[in-house]
Enzyme design. Structure first.
Site, PDB file in Angstrom:
ATOM      1  N   GLU A  56      -6.104  -5.138   8.402  1.00 33.81           N
ATOM      2  CA  GLU A  56      -5.008  -4.175   8.557  1.00 33.81           C
ATOM      3  C   GLU A  56      -4.771  -3.882  10.035  1.00 33.81           C
ATOM      4  O   GLU A  56      -5.623  -4.137  10.881  1.00 33.81           O
ATOM      5  CB  GLU A  56      -5.300  -2.889   7.782  1.00 33.81           C
ATOM      6  CG  GLU A  56      -6.517  -2.138   8.252  1.00 33.81           C
ATOM      7  CD  GLU A  56      -6.740  -0.817   7.516  1.00 33.81           C
ATOM      8  OE1 GLU A  56      -6.040  -0.520   6.540  1.00 33.81           O
ATOM      9  OE2 GLU A  56      -7.633  -0.080   7.949  1.00 33.81           O
TER      10      GLU A  56
ATOM     11  N   ASN B 255      -4.386   5.051  -2.255  1.00 31.37           N
ATOM     12  CA  ASN B 255      -5.549   5.625  -1.579  1.00 31.37           C
ATOM     13  C   ASN B 255      -6.139   6.767  -2.396  1.00 31.37           C
ATOM     14  O   ASN B 255      -5.425   7.684  -2.803  1.00 31.37           O
ATOM     15  CB  ASN B 255      -5.141   6.148  -0.199  1.00 31.37           C
ATOM     16  CG  ASN B 255      -4.838   5.013   0.754  1.00 31.37           C
ATOM     17  OD1 ASN B 255      -5.737   4.294   1.202  1.00 31.37           O
ATOM     18  ND2 ASN B 255      -3.558   4.805   1.042  1.00 31.37           N
TER      19      ASN B 255
ATOM     20  N   ASP C  81     -12.066   0.474   1.971  1.00 30.84           N
ATOM     21  CA  ASP C  81     -11.107   0.655   3.067  1.00 30.84           C
ATOM     22  C   ASP C  81     -11.839   1.012   4.367  1.00 30.84           C
ATOM     23  O   ASP C  81     -12.938   1.553   4.331  1.00 30.84           O
ATOM     24  CB  ASP C  81     -10.158   1.800   2.676  1.00 30.84           C
ATOM     25  CG  ASP C  81      -8.845   1.794   3.443  1.00 30.84           C
ATOM     26  OD1 ASP C  81      -8.653   0.936   4.322  1.00 30.84           O
ATOM     27  OD2 ASP C  81      -8.004   2.663   3.152  1.00 30.84           O
TER      28      ASP C  81
ATOM     29  N   GLU D 218      -7.901   2.090  -3.254  1.00 31.49           N
ATOM     30  CA  GLU D 218      -8.580   1.970  -1.957  1.00 31.49           C
ATOM     31  C   GLU D 218      -9.449   3.195  -1.723  1.00 31.49           C
ATOM     32  O   GLU D 218      -8.988   4.330  -1.835  1.00 31.49           O
ATOM     33  CB  GLU D 218      -7.554   1.829  -0.821  1.00 31.49           C
ATOM     34  CG  GLU D 218      -6.704   0.568  -0.931  1.00 31.49           C
ATOM     35  CD  GLU D 218      -5.904   0.268   0.344  1.00 31.49           C
ATOM     36  OE1 GLU D 218      -6.017   1.022   1.330  1.00 31.49           O
ATOM     37  OE2 GLU D 218      -5.156  -0.735   0.333  1.00 31.49           O
TER      38      GLU D 218
ATOM     39  N   GLU E 269       0.855  -1.192   0.000  1.00 28.47           N
ATOM     40  CA  GLU E 269       0.000   0.000   0.000  1.00 28.47           C
ATOM     41  C   GLU E 269       0.883   1.231   0.000  1.00 28.47           C
ATOM     42  O   GLU E 269       1.883   1.298   0.727  1.00 28.47           O
ATOM     43  CB  GLU E 269      -0.913   0.018   1.239  1.00 28.47           C
ATOM     44  CG  GLU E 269      -1.768   1.292   1.286  1.00 28.47           C
ATOM     45  CD  GLU E 269      -2.788   1.337   2.418  1.00 28.47           C
ATOM     46  OE1 GLU E 269      -2.818   0.401   3.252  1.00 28.47           O
ATOM     47  OE2 GLU E 269      -3.545   2.322   2.458  1.00 28.47           O
TER      48      GLU E 269
HETATM   49  P1  C2E Z   1      -5.273   3.956   5.842  1.00 26.34           P
HETATM   50  O1  C2E Z   1      -5.475   3.968   4.370  1.00 26.34           O
HETATM   51  O2  C2E Z   1      -6.245   3.206   6.660  1.00 26.34           O
HETATM   52  O3  C2E Z   1      -3.778   3.431   6.043  1.00 26.34           O
HETATM   53  C1  C2E Z   1      -3.377   2.607   7.109  1.00 26.34           C
HETATM   54  C2  C2E Z   1      -2.727   3.406   8.202  1.00 26.34           C
HETATM   55  O4  C2E Z   1      -2.430   2.546   9.294  1.00 26.34           O
HETATM   56  C3  C2E Z   1      -1.383   4.032   7.810  1.00 26.34           C
HETATM   57  O5  C2E Z   1      -1.261   5.242   8.546  1.00 26.34           O
HETATM   58  C4  C2E Z   1      -0.385   2.991   8.315  1.00 26.34           C
HETATM   59  O6  C2E Z   1       0.906   3.540   8.549  1.00 26.34           O
HETATM   60  C5  C2E Z   1      -1.045   2.575   9.597  1.00 26.34           C
HETATM   61  N1  C2E Z   1      -0.680   1.223  10.038  1.00 26.34           N
HETATM   62  C6  C2E Z   1      -0.268   0.181   9.281  1.00 26.34           C
HETATM   63  N2  C2E Z   1      -0.064  -0.926  10.042  1.00 26.34           N
HETATM   64  C7  C2E Z   1      -0.347  -0.566  11.309  1.00 26.34           C
HETATM   65  C8  C2E Z   1      -0.314  -1.262  12.578  1.00 26.34           C
HETATM   66  O7  C2E Z   1       0.013  -2.449  12.678  1.00 26.34           O
HETATM   67  N3  C2E Z   1      -0.681  -0.558  13.670  1.00 26.34           N
HETATM   68  C9  C2E Z   1      -1.058   0.743  13.608  1.00 26.34           C
HETATM   69  N4  C2E Z   1      -1.390   1.354  14.736  1.00 26.34           N
HETATM   70  N5  C2E Z   1      -1.108   1.436  12.432  1.00 26.34           N
HETATM   71  C10 C2E Z   1      -0.755   0.782  11.315  1.00 26.34           C
HETATM   72  P2  C2E Z   1      -0.768   6.575   7.850  1.00 26.34           P
HETATM   73  O8  C2E Z   1       0.306   6.264   6.859  1.00 26.34           O
HETATM   74  O9  C2E Z   1      -0.500   7.554   8.922  1.00 26.34           O
HETATM   75  O10 C2E Z   1      -2.032   7.034   7.008  1.00 26.34           O
HETATM   76  C11 C2E Z   1      -3.198   7.477   7.628  1.00 26.34           C
HETATM   77  C12 C2E Z   1      -4.306   7.652   6.627  1.00 26.34           C
HETATM   78  O11 C2E Z   1      -4.020   8.743   5.744  1.00 26.34           O
HETATM   79  C13 C2E Z   1      -4.494   6.448   5.732  1.00 26.34           C
HETATM   80  O12 C2E Z   1      -5.244   5.478   6.416  1.00 26.34           O
HETATM   81  C14 C2E Z   1      -5.232   7.073   4.563  1.00 26.34           C
HETATM   82  O13 C2E Z   1      -6.604   7.181   4.832  1.00 26.34           O
HETATM   83  C15 C2E Z   1      -4.623   8.459   4.513  1.00 26.34           C
HETATM   84  N6  C2E Z   1      -3.620   8.511   3.431  1.00 26.34           N
HETATM   85  C16 C2E Z   1      -2.316   8.135   3.453  1.00 26.34           C
HETATM   86  N7  C2E Z   1      -1.729   8.359   2.256  1.00 26.34           N
HETATM   87  C17 C2E Z   1      -2.695   8.877   1.452  1.00 26.34           C
HETATM   88  C18 C2E Z   1      -2.728   9.323   0.087  1.00 26.34           C
HETATM   89  O14 C2E Z   1      -1.747   9.273  -0.675  1.00 26.34           O
HETATM   90  N8  C2E Z   1      -3.928   9.810  -0.385  1.00 26.34           N
HETATM   91  C19 C2E Z   1      -5.053   9.870   0.390  1.00 26.34           C
HETATM   92  N9  C2E Z   1      -6.183  10.344  -0.145  1.00 26.34           N
HETATM   93  N10 C2E Z   1      -5.052   9.446   1.668  1.00 26.34           N
HETATM   94  C20 C2E Z   1      -3.894   8.962   2.199  1.00 26.34           C
HETATM   95 CA    CA Z   2      -5.814   2.578   2.789  1.00 30.93          CA
HETATM   96 CA    CA Z   3      -7.566   1.467   6.289  1.00 29.08          CA
HETATM   97 CA    CA Z   4      -7.697   4.655   8.243  1.00 26.79          CA
END
Ligand code: C2E
Ligand code: CA
Ligand code: CA
Ligand code: CA
Length: 273
Positions: A235, A116, A178, A148, A58
């Site tokens: 996830e 995403n 998602d 997603e 991802e």
């Molecule tokens: P998401 O799509 O639900 O992505 C999963 C989030 O959970 C990611 O946080 C990831 O680093 C984190 N994660 C993965 N494994 C674990 C785990 O085992 N434990 C915990 N506590 N967390 C875990 P991140 O990278 O901070 O991203 C947060 C949200 O920001 C994402 O949730 C997504 O909704 C958004 N996002 C990130 N990149 C993009 C992007 O390029 N475009 C858009 N539109 N949204 C994005």
């Molecule tokens: Ca996602």
């Molecule tokens: Ca998610």
């Molecule tokens: Ca999320």
């Protein structure tokens, strides 16, 4: 799991995962960061729940700020959506990620990536063809790309969203729903939407071992996904216990800190066979 060690080694749960201060970016700063190439794709592996082989990754946005360190997407995606910069941000992330995939493909790998998509972008009827053109530009077949979409996105006008989703699917992109369980999609939308994958939200995984209700949601989401013919991904897997639970429930793929943290492209190691 040597391969896992290889992936995890360069990306420990280090300071870089958490921004060192309470920096609150504004629109101008984000615009400059996009211009300067400071917002980059990181990759978190998705694994087969049975064999623990890497099946894909991802793409997660990271703002590498020269003074404030790593700024996570929670601090700028909402800002970009509010201030009309999400199209630019998405375009930049998609292009950089696909360019990277193109490089990996040239090196003989066949990376599958999940990108995403912000809910705001499900309003643009030109999106499906634009994404096909973009994928072609970088030499990545659409079937290697999953889009997603958070479940909350489906609260809007579902008829026009369905149109765009259908066009995306016809162009062979995978479609993942998602954060399942946190939004308000109806079962009808779930059934009508041309989705290929369902991702059980990490909040339920986090509580499944301590709360009977959360475990019930995990179990029934996996069962529902399967009844609708979807691949199910769990996830936020952080413990072996959670891993066993979802694997026993027949969940196909897992993602989480137990197996791999998000990391920069140059630290990501794909399996070669
Ligand atoms: P998401 O799509 O639900 O992505 C999963 C989030 O959970 C990611 O946080 C990831 O680093 C984190 N994660 C993965 N494994 C674990 C785990 O085992 N434990 C915990 N506590 N967390 C875990 P991140 O990278 O901070 O991203 C947060 C949200 O920001 C994402 O949730 C997504 O909704 C958004 N996002 C990130 N990149 C993009 C992007 O390029 N475009 C858009 N539109 N949204 C994005
Ligand atoms: Ca996602
Ligand atoms: Ca998610
Ligand atoms: Ca999320």
């Amino acid at each position: 799991y040597d391969r896992l060690a290889a992936i995890q080694a360069p990306c420990p749960p280090s300071a870089v995962e958490k921004a060192p201060d309470r920096y609150r970016p504004d629109t101008e700063a984000l615009g400059n960061a996009l211009d300067d190439g400071h917002v980059v794709p990181w990759f978190q592996a998705k694994f087969c729940a049975k064999t623990r082989k890497i099946l894909g990754a991802e793409v997660l946005a990271r703002w590498i700020h020269p003074e404030h360190g790593m700024v996570g997407p929670d601090r700028f995606i909402g800002l970009a959506e509010r201030d009309g910069m999400i199209d630019r941000l998405t375009d930049s992330m998609f292009r950089q990620a696909l360019a990277q995939c193109g490089e990996w493909r040239k090196a003989g790998l066949s990376p599958k990536v999940a990108l995403n998509l912000s809910p705001h972008m499900l309003l643009n009827l030109d999106l499906p063809d634009a994404l096909v053109d973009m994928a072609r530009d970088y030499g990545v077949p659409p079937e290697q790309i999953t889009i997603e979409i958070t479940e909350t996105a489906l609260a809007g006008d579902f008829t026009s969203q369905l149109d765009i989703l259908t066009r995306l699917r016809m162009r062979r992109f995978g479609l993942s729903i998602d954060d399942f369980g946190t939004g308000y999609s109806s079962l009808k939308q779930l059934q009508q939407g041309p989705f290929t994958e369902l991702k059980v939200d990490q909040s339920f995984i986090a509580r499944a071992m301590i709360e009977e209700g959360a475990r019930a949601i995990v179990e029934s989401s996996i069962a529902l996904g399967h009844r609708l013919g979807l691949k199910v991904v769990a996830e936020g897997i952080e413990t072996e216990e959670q891993m066993r639970l979802v694997a026993d429930l027949g969940c196909e793929e897992v993602q989480g800190f137990l197996l791999a943290r998000p990391c920069a492209a140059q630290s990501f190691v794909w399996p070669t066979s």
